[in-house]
Design a protein around this motif. Structure first.
Motif, PDB file in Angstrom:
ATOM      1  N   THR A 246      38.175  30.921 -16.751  1.00  0.00           N
ATOM      2  CA  THR A 246      37.071  31.344 -17.274  1.00  0.00           C
ATOM      3  C   THR A 246      37.050  32.923 -17.482  1.00  0.00           C
ATOM      4  O   THR A 246      36.395  33.666 -18.357  1.00  0.00           O
ATOM      5  N   GLY A 247      37.691  33.654 -16.589  1.00  0.00           N
ATOM      6  CA  GLY A 247      37.939  35.318 -16.734  1.00  0.00           C
ATOM      7  C   GLY A 247      39.061  35.237 -17.799  1.00  0.00           C
ATOM      8  O   GLY A 247      38.746  36.226 -18.724  1.00  0.00           O
ATOM      9  N   ILE A 262      33.877  27.935 -24.778  1.00  0.00           N
ATOM     10  CA  ILE A 262      33.455  26.865 -24.089  1.00  0.00           C
ATOM     11  C   ILE A 262      34.551  26.523 -23.120  1.00  0.00           C
ATOM     12  O   ILE A 262      35.961  26.216 -23.609  1.00  0.00           O
ATOM     13  N   LEU A 263      34.473  26.234 -21.989  1.00  0.00           N
ATOM     14  CA  LEU A 263      35.645  25.422 -21.049  1.00  0.00           C
ATOM     15  C   LEU A 263      35.135  24.177 -20.734  1.00  0.00           C
ATOM     16  O   LEU A 263      34.062  23.991 -19.965  1.00  0.00           O
ATOM     17  N   GLN A 286      30.970  29.475 -21.633  1.00  0.00           N
ATOM     18  CA  GLN A 286      29.940  28.670 -21.294  1.00  0.00           C
ATOM     19  C   GLN A 286      30.784  27.233 -20.730  1.00  0.00           C
ATOM     20  O   GLN A 286      31.777  26.932 -21.196  1.00  0.00           O
ATOM     21  N   ILE A 287      30.228  26.888 -19.483  1.00  0.00           N
ATOM     22  CA  ILE A 287      31.072  25.868 -18.715  1.00  0.00           C
ATOM     23  C   ILE A 287      30.622  24.479 -18.785  1.00  0.00           C
ATOM     24  O   ILE A 287      29.346  24.276 -18.596  1.00  0.00           O
ATOM     25  N   VAL A 288      31.189  23.467 -19.068  1.00  0.00           N
ATOM     26  CA  VAL A 288      30.961  22.016 -19.136  1.00  0.00           C
ATOM     27  C   VAL A 288      31.596  21.376 -18.230  1.00  0.00           C
ATOM     28  O   VAL A 288      32.798  21.452 -18.127  1.00  0.00           O
ATOM     29  N   GLN A 314      26.853  24.404 -15.195  1.00  0.00           N
ATOM     30  CA  GLN A 314      26.024  24.963 -16.141  1.00  0.00           C
ATOM     31  C   GLN A 314      25.760  23.748 -17.112  1.00  0.00           C
ATOM     32  O   GLN A 314      24.490  23.377 -17.003  1.00  0.00           O
ATOM     33  N   TYR A 315      26.580  23.235 -18.137  1.00  0.00           N
ATOM     34  CA  TYR A 315      26.276  21.936 -18.956  1.00  0.00           C
ATOM     35  C   TYR A 315      26.996  20.964 -18.407  1.00  0.00           C
ATOM     36  O   TYR A 315      27.981  21.041 -17.699  1.00  0.00           O
TER      37      TYR A 315
END
Length: 352
Positions: A246-247, A262-263, A286-288, A314-315
């Motif tokens: 994510t970084g 998006i990850l 944005q994390i799924v 998150q999602y």
């Protein structure tokens, strides 16, 4: 290759994707140019990913009735976990404003997913049908079509690099990105790192990830620790490794002034993601967390509740297997309406 199973209550849930893992032999694992057209041979592991009852009782029908879609504001509140998502308000952010419907696989293999199972034109036409079905089921949440391609595949042999992974040539990503443009679709580049690391594999994808329509997927199932071999046990990723991903994506979005990335993180067991509370949220990512198990609907729902809902980040996402979710008597593919009855409602839907 031995089966892998994990006890879930009185049921057994197996490895979701072992049957689609590439087990090529005689190929370099370092992605030499000559690999550009090399076919990926997907060797299925018989029933190793099946979600099934221990006592072989016929699958129970899903008793959850679909609920009508709410208005967009209420839907956004219900589908997202109550966490800070600074990225959602930024221009070009996809979640929670749209639901992503993705086709997954590798164009060099017919056995790794629907993306490579059909010729591109037929595959895209079938994706159109799914997009239409989801738009009908939940008109309050527009569908964003996507292609999710595996660009680093786990291997059963170490290869010349000794990392138990095969890097696809640039031709694979370039081809899928060009197909996606025909449908204004976004693209996910998925990596199965074997005995490599995210730090070694993600930076080489920057030339694609810096494009506004290209995002990232990582598969802990094939992230092997302590010399383990892909396909012999389920792998794992820790929060600190996910934080690296994510970084990296957050820095890309800032550096190139592009919409939030998006990850997608695959998951179907407890151990696949460790220390989830330490996963850091980023202002441009944005994390799924994606439910990756296959089998009958009741057990897929149980897996979703046990490993996705109970450890929120998150999602959420939910995978559907055209073949493996329907391979036994009584098993049926989840309908969009059935998935919309889940709480929280997944905003990333993947078909394999």
């Amino acid at each position: 290759m031995k089966k892998i199973a994990m006890r879930l209550g009185k049921f057994w849930i197996g490895a979701a994707a072992l049957g689609c893992m590439a087990l090529t032999q005689g190929c370099s694992s370092e992605g030499a140019p000559k690999e550009a057209r090399t076919a990926v041979t997907a060797t299925a592991v018989a029933d190793s990913g099946a979600v099934q009852k221990k006592d072989s009782v016929a699958a129970v029908k899903d008793s959850v009735a679909a609920k009508p879609a709410a208005d967009s504001a209420a839907a956004a509140k219900e589908t997202a976990f109550v966490v800070k998502d600074e990225a959602a308000s930024k221009p070009g952010a996809i979640l929670p404003h749209k639901r992503i419907v993705a086709y997954y696989g590798n164009p060099l293999s017919k056995r790794m997913g629907i993306l490579g199972e059909l010729p591109p034109a037929q595959m895209l036409a079938k994706l159109d049908e799914e997009v239409k079905a989801w738009n009908t089921a939940d008109p309050a949440t527009p569908v964003q079509p996507a292609l999710h391609v595996i660009v680093v595949t786990a291997q059963g042999k170490p290869g010349s690099g000794g990392k138990y992974r095969l890097r696809m040539s640039d031709h694979v990503a370039d081809s899928v990105i060009s197909w996606a443009k025909q449908r204004d679709a976004i693209v996910f580049l998925d990596i199965q790192i074997g005995q490599s690391t995210l730090e070694e594999e993600i930076p080489r994808l920057e030339k694609w990830l810096k494009l506004p329509q290209v995002h990232l997927g990582i598969d802990p199932e094939f992230a092997m620790k302590n010399g383990a071999v892909p396909g012999r046990r389920v792998g794992t990723l820790d929060a600190k490794e996910i934080n690296y991903a994510t970084g990296f994506l957050n820095d890309l979005a800032q550096r190139y002034n592009i919409p939030p990335k998006i990850l997608v993180v695959h998951r179907f067991t407890q151990r696949m993601v460790t220390n989830y509370k330490q996963i850091e949220l980023r202002p441009n990512v944005q994390i799924v967390i994606h439910m990756d198990g296959w089998g009958d609907r009741v057990l897929k729902k149980s897996t979703y509740n046990s490993y996705i809902k109970r450890e929120p980040v998150q999602y959420t996402g939910f995978k559907l297997f055209y073949h493996n979710d329907t391979k036994k008597k009584g098993w049926k593919l989840y309908s969009p309406e059935g998935i919309l009855a889940l709480n929280p409602k997944p905003l990333y839907i993947q078909y394999q």
